[in-house]
Design a protein around this motif. Structure first.
Motif, PDB file in Angstrom:
ATOM      1  N   GLU A  38       0.825  -1.204   0.000  1.00 59.64           N
ATOM      2  CA  GLU A  38       0.000   0.000   0.000  1.00 59.64           C
ATOM      3  C   GLU A  38       0.865   1.262   0.000  1.00 59.64           C
ATOM      4  OE1 GLU A  38      -3.232   0.616   0.000  1.00 59.64           O
ATOM      5  OE2 GLU A  38      -4.185  -1.348   0.245  1.00 59.64           O
ATOM      6  N   ARG A  39       1.922   1.243   0.795  1.00 61.88           N
ATOM      7  CA  ARG A  39       2.801   2.413   0.852  1.00 61.88           C
ATOM      8  C   ARG A  39       3.515   2.631  -0.472  1.00 61.88           C
ATOM      9  NH1 ARG A  39       5.179   1.125   6.913  1.00 61.88           N
ATOM     10  NH2 ARG A  39       3.575   2.289   8.082  1.00 61.88           N
ATOM     11  N   GLU A  42       0.960   4.307  -2.730  1.00 59.02           N
ATOM     12  CA  GLU A  42       0.797   5.716  -2.374  1.00 59.02           C
ATOM     13  C   GLU A  42       2.002   6.541  -2.811  1.00 59.02           C
ATOM     14  OE1 GLU A  42       0.119   5.956   1.783  1.00 59.02           O
ATOM     15  OE2 GLU A  42      -1.774   4.889   1.717  1.00 59.02           O
ATOM     16  N   LYS A 347      -5.988   7.869   3.260  1.00 63.81           N
ATOM     17  CA  LYS A 347      -5.635   7.294   1.964  1.00 63.81           C
ATOM     18  C   LYS A 347      -6.741   7.539   0.943  1.00 63.81           C
ATOM     19  CE  LYS A 347      -2.563   3.877   3.942  1.00 63.81           C
ATOM     20  NZ  LYS A 347      -2.458   4.634   5.213  1.00 63.81           N
TER      21      LYS A 347
END
Length: 406
Positions: A38-39, A42, A347
Motif C-alpha cells: 500500500e505504501r 501511495e 488514503k
C-alpha cells in the motif's frame, strides 16, 4: 490547453520520491506485508503527481468518466470474458462478432482499455488480457461496476447542485440527500432500493464483493480468545450478523469455525431475505429492521459490517441503542467492521468511500475519535481497535460501559 500552462518540475523531489517507491517495493519483496505494498502504491501516486503537469492531470481527471463508459461497454459486449478465454491473442473482429458490433467501435473501446490497463496489445489490433481484465470477469466485480455506474454515477453528477441548493450543509437526513434529490423521492435509500429489484441485485452483488480481495475478519481477529472462550453453547446465539446481506460473512465464519459454538443468525430486511436463493440451512434467517428493537436477546456477539457508515450520528445512536438494550452485561460484545480513518493523511480509497456514502445514504466514515465519541454516547466502551494492516478497514470491539468481565 495544457501547453500554455506548463510548470517547472522539481526533479530532485521526484528522484527522492522514486527512491521511496523502490524502498517500499524492496520491503514488500522481502516480507510480503500488505502495508508495504500500500505504501508503495501511495508513494508511486505522489511520484506521478510530481512529474505530471497540473493542467494535464486536471484535463485527464475530467475526461476520466469516458474510461468508465469504455469499461462498462466492454463488459456488456463480453470483451473481458473473450480476452480471458484461452492463451492466444484476440483481434478486434473476433471481439466484435458475438454481438455484431462495429469493428471500428471495438478499436476505439480497446484503445481506452489498453491505456487504462484493462487490456494489453500484442500487435496492431491484437489484444491480450491483464490482471485487471481478468478481475472484470468475476461476478462480484461486475456487480460493483454495474451498481456504481448505473446507480451511483447519476447521483454523483447531481451532488454539487444539491449541495449548492442546501447551502453546503453536510448531508445527514436519510430522506433528503443527494440520492433523493436526483431521483425526486423522499424514500430512504434502502426503501428506494427495495422497490427496484434490478438495482437491489446490483447493490447486493456489490456488497458481496466489497472486501476487494481482503481477508475475512475471522482470519485475523482473535476469535477464539475474544469470542469463543467464555461463550456458552445453547445459552443464546453465538453471533448475530445485523444487516448481513446475503449471509456471505456468516458462511465464511462458519467455514473458519465449524464447531458447535452456538447459533449463527442472519438479520436483514424482508426484501433481502426473500432475495436469498441459497443459504446454509444451519444459518437462521430473521427479518429485521435495525431501527426497531433487537429481537435476539443476550447473544455473545452482535456484528455489523459497513452499517454505521451509512448513517449520521443521530441515526447511529438509534441503531446502537437497540443493540445495547439487547446486550447482556458481562457476556455480550459488539463488533463493528468499518473503515477507521486516521486524523490526517487519509488514503485515497477510504477518502473516496467517505464521499460515496455521503452521496448514497447519506453517511460518513469515522476516525478513532469519532468512533469513541459515538459509542460512548450510547453507553458502550471500546475495548480495542483491531486493524490487521495498521490502517483501513478494521474491527471496533465494544462492550457495555464498566463491563470488565466480557
Amino acid at each position: 490547453m495544457a501547453a500554455n500552462t506548463r510548470q517547472p518540475i522539481d526533479i530532485d523531489s521526484a528522484a527522492s520520491q522514486c527512491q521511496k517507491v523502490l524502498g517500499y517495493i524492496e520491503k514488500y519483496r522481502a516480507d510480503a506485508k500488505e502495508i508495504d505494498r500500500e505504501r508503495a502504491v501511495e508513494a508511486a501516486a505522489v511520484l506521478v503527481r510530481l512529474l505530471e503537469q497540473p493542467a494535464d492531470a486536471i484535463y485527464k481527471l475530467f475526461l476520466s468518466p469516458t474510461i468508465l463508459m469504455a469499461v462498462k461497454t466492454a463488459s456488456d459486449l463480453g470483451i473481458f470474458s473473450r480476452l480471458c478465454d484461452g492463451d492466444a491473442f484476440v483481434t478486434c473482429k473476433e471481439l466484435a462478432t458475438p454481438k455484431g458490433a462495429d469493428v471500428q467501435l471495438i478499436e476505439r473501446i480497446m484503445r481506452a482499455l489498453v491505456c487504462s490497463g484493462f487490456a494489453a496489445e500484442r500487435g496492431p489490433g491484437q489484444y491480450m488480457p491483464t490482471r485487471r481484465s481478468k478481475a472484470m470477469t468475476a461476478r462480484t466485480v461486475i456487480g460493483l461496476m454495474d451498481s456504481l455506474f448505473v446507480d451511483f454515477l447519476p447521483i454523483i453528477h447531481k451532488t454539487p447542485e444539491f449541495l449548492r441548493e442546501t447551502d453546503y450543509r453536510n448531508p445527514e437526513d436519510p430522506t433528503h440527500g443527494p440520492l433523493q434529490y436526483t431521483h425526486k423521492t423522499t424514500s430512504t435509500t434502502w426503501d428506494w432500493l427495495s422497490k427496484r429489484p434490478a438495482a437491489l441485485d446490483r447493490f447486493n452483488s456489490f456488497m458481496e464483493g466489497n472486501r476487494a480481495g481482503r481477508s475475512h475478519w475471522a482470519e485475523w481477529f482473535p476469535v477464539q480468545e475474544r469470542l469463543l472462550d467464555g461463550a456458552v453453547v445453547n445459552k443464546s446465539p453465538l453471533l448475530v450478523d445485523i444487516a448481513g446481506g446475503r449471509g456471505h460473512d456468516l458462511i465464511k465464519f462458519k467455514q473458519r469455525f465449524p464447531g458447535p459454538h452456538g447459533d449463527l443468525v442472519l438479520e436483514e430486511l424482508p426484501a433481502v431475505i426473500d432475495d436469498i436463493s441459497n443459504l446454509d440451512e444451519d444459518l437462521r434467517r430473521v427479518k429485521h429492521d435495525f431501527f426497531q428493537p433487537q429481537p435476539i436477546k443476550g447473544a455473545r456477539v452482535y456484528y455489523m459490517k459497513h452499517v454505521m457508515h451509512d448513517w449520521s450520528d443521530g441515526n447511529c445512536r438509534i441503531i446502537l441503542g437497540h443493540v445495547v438494550d439487547a446486550m447482556e452485561r458481562g457476556y455480550s460484545k459488539l463488533l463493528i467492521e468499518e473503515h477507521i480513518l486516521p486524523d490526517q493523511h487519509a488514503k485515497e480509497l477510504e477518502t473516496l468511500r467517505d464521499l460515496i456514502v455521503m452521496v448514497w445514504c447519506p453517511g460518513n466514515e469515522r476516525t478513532r475519535q469519532r468512533w469513541t465519541e459515538l459509542l460512548e454516547s450510547v453507553g458502550l466502551e471500546i475495548q480495542n481497535f483491531w486493524l490487521p494492516d495498521g490502517f483501513g478497514t478494521g474491527i471496533v470491539e465494544a462492550v457495555l460501559k464498566d463491563d470488565r468481565r466480557a
